[in-house]
Design a protein around this motif. Sequence first.
Motif, PDB file in Angstrom:
ATOM      1  N   HIS A 238       0.832  -1.221   0.000  1.00 56.59           N
ATOM      2  CA  HIS A 238       0.000   0.000   0.000  1.00 56.59           C
ATOM      3  C   HIS A 238       0.860   1.262   0.000  1.00 56.59           C
ATOM      4  O   HIS A 238       0.532   2.274   0.615  1.00 56.59           O
ATOM      5  CB  HIS A 238      -1.088   0.010   1.072  1.00 56.59           C
ATOM      6  CG  HIS A 238      -0.660  -0.247   2.483  1.00 56.59           C
ATOM      7  ND1 HIS A 238      -0.044   0.681   3.250  1.00 56.59           N
ATOM      8  CD2 HIS A 238      -0.805  -1.340   3.269  1.00 56.59           C
ATOM      9  CE1 HIS A 238       0.197   0.190   4.449  1.00 56.59           C
ATOM     10  NE2 HIS A 238      -0.255  -1.028   4.482  1.00 56.59           N
ATOM     11  N   THR A 264     -10.724   0.871   2.447  1.00 53.30           N
ATOM     12  CA  THR A 264     -11.625   1.362   1.405  1.00 53.30           C
ATOM     13  C   THR A 264     -11.213   2.764   0.964  1.00 53.30           C
ATOM     14  O   THR A 264     -11.248   3.097  -0.226  1.00 53.30           O
ATOM     15  CB  THR A 264     -13.073   1.371   1.928  1.00 53.30           C
ATOM     16  OG1 THR A 264     -13.432   0.040   2.316  1.00 53.30           O
ATOM     17  CG2 THR A 264     -14.036   1.873   0.860  1.00 53.30           C
ATOM     18  N   HIS A 267      -8.153   2.502  -1.135  1.00 54.90           N
ATOM     19  CA  HIS A 267      -8.489   1.975  -2.451  1.00 54.90           C
ATOM     20  C   HIS A 267      -9.157   3.057  -3.316  1.00 54.90           C
ATOM     21  O   HIS A 267      -8.919   3.120  -4.536  1.00 54.90           O
ATOM     22  CB  HIS A 267      -9.419   0.760  -2.325  1.00 54.90           C
ATOM     23  CG  HIS A 267      -9.705   0.089  -3.628  1.00 54.90           C
ATOM     24  ND1 HIS A 267      -8.719  -0.422  -4.435  1.00 54.90           N
ATOM     25  CD2 HIS A 267     -10.884  -0.133  -4.289  1.00 54.90           C
ATOM     26  CE1 HIS A 267      -9.256  -0.949  -5.521  1.00 54.90           C
ATOM     27  NE2 HIS A 267     -10.573  -0.780  -5.452  1.00 54.90           N
ATOM     28  N   ARG A 270      -6.521   5.032  -4.769  1.00 51.33           N
ATOM     29  CA  ARG A 270      -5.843   4.232  -5.803  1.00 51.33           C
ATOM     30  C   ARG A 270      -6.617   4.315  -7.119  1.00 51.33           C
ATOM     31  O   ARG A 270      -6.034   4.495  -8.192  1.00 51.33           O
ATOM     32  CB  ARG A 270      -5.738   2.785  -5.313  1.00 51.33           C
ATOM     33  CG  ARG A 270      -5.064   1.842  -6.277  1.00 51.33           C
ATOM     34  CD  ARG A 270      -5.130   0.414  -5.746  1.00 51.33           C
ATOM     35  NE  ARG A 270      -4.352   0.256  -4.522  1.00 51.33           N
ATOM     36  CZ  ARG A 270      -4.851  -0.205  -3.368  1.00 51.33           C
ATOM     37  NH1 ARG A 270      -6.123  -0.547  -3.276  1.00 51.33           N
ATOM     38  NH2 ARG A 270      -4.076  -0.319  -2.310  1.00 51.33           N
ATOM     39  N   GLY A 289     -10.058  -4.668  -4.148  1.00 48.76           N
ATOM     40  CA  GLY A 289      -9.535  -3.869  -3.058  1.00 48.76           C
ATOM     41  C   GLY A 289     -10.681  -3.359  -2.188  1.00 48.76           C
ATOM     42  O   GLY A 289     -11.690  -2.892  -2.726  1.00 48.76           O
ATOM     43  N   PRO A 290     -10.574  -3.455  -0.890  1.00 48.52           N
ATOM     44  CA  PRO A 290      -9.483  -4.103  -0.164  1.00 48.52           C
ATOM     45  C   PRO A 290      -9.357  -5.586  -0.540  1.00 48.52           C
ATOM     46  O   PRO A 290     -10.357  -6.254  -0.797  1.00 48.52           O
ATOM     47  CB  PRO A 290      -9.896  -3.946   1.307  1.00 48.52           C
ATOM     48  CG  PRO A 290     -10.861  -2.795   1.307  1.00 48.52           C
ATOM     49  CD  PRO A 290     -11.582  -2.863   0.010  1.00 48.52           C
TER      50      PRO A 290
END
Length: 319
Positions: A238, A264, A267, A270, A289-290
Motif C-alpha cells: 500500500h 476502502t 483503495h 488508488r 480492493g481491499p
Amino acid sequence: MKGIAETALDWHRAGTGAALATVIETWGSAPRRIGAQLAISGVGEIEGSVSGGCVEGAVVVEALEALEAGAARVLEYGVSDGDAFAVGLACGGTIKVLVEPIGTALPEPLLAELTAARAARRPAAYVVNIESGARRLDSAGHASRFRMDRSGFEPDGETFVAIHNPPLRLIVVGAVHIAQHLVPMARDIGYDPVVIDPRESFASAARFPDTRLLHDWPDAAVDELGLDSRTALCLLTHDPKLDDPALMAALAADVFYIGALGSTRTHGKRLERMAEAGFAPEHCARIHGPIGLDIGAASPAEIAVSILAEMIRVLRKGG
C-alpha cells in the motif's frame, strides 16, 4: 515448478522406468477431475494422484505391469466392479484411467517436448487416440479447452485431449508479513510464487526460503517476468510508488486476478490515480480492493487465507 510430467521424465531418464496415469473419464462422486495425473516409477515411487487415495494402490500395481509389458492400458474402477469396495469407490463414483509407460507407449521425446512447453509457459494439448495409440502435441485448435482448463474426450469418443496450461503463478509486490504466509500457502496449492521488493532486508532468503526474489523496482520486475492469463498479482505494500507501476502493468495485461491491500479509503485514492493515468472504470473494476474475501480476517495468516480464497473464487468462478 516441477510437475507430475517432469517427475516422470526424471525417473525415466534416471533408468528406473516410469509411467504416467491420467484420469480420462469420471462419473458420480469421483474425487479428482479429468486430467489429474499420477507418476509411478519402476520401483514403486509415486507423485500426484488420480483419486482421493482410494485407487492409487491398484493403479500402481497395474502401472508396474504395464511397464514390464511395454504397452498402455485403460483401467476402470467403480461401484459396479467386484473390487469396488477394495479400491474405495463404494460411494458411487467411477473413474477411468489411462496408464502409459514412458519410452514405449509414450515416447520420451514427446514427453520432453511437453515439459519444455510447460517450462516456457506455453499452453500445450497432449492428444492421444485411445484406439489407435497415435499421440501428438497441439498448441492450437483447442481454444475452449485451454480457456476452461478442461481435459476430456472429443466427440468421436476415441481422442482424449489432456490440457497442460502454464502453471499458475503468483506475483507478490511487497515482502511484508502477510506475504510470508501467503507464499507457502499458494505454493502448496500449485502456484509458482515470485516476490518483488527492492528492499533486500524485506525480500530475503531467510524470510522467504525456496522462493524466487526480485529486488528490482516493480515495473522492471513485472516486465522481466511477463504477465499472462495464468498469473495473479497481489500488491501488499500500500505504497503507491511501489504498487502503482505494477498495477498499471497488470491492468494493461490479461492477468486473471489483481488484488491490492489497503482500506476502502486507500483503495478509493488508488482508483483516482488509475483514472488519472488513463484507465477506464471497467479496467479499474478488475482490482480487488481491499484485497481478500471479507471473512473477518485479522492476523497476517488469516488475511493470507482470505486473499488465497478470493484468488481461487475468481479463477474458478470468475468475477
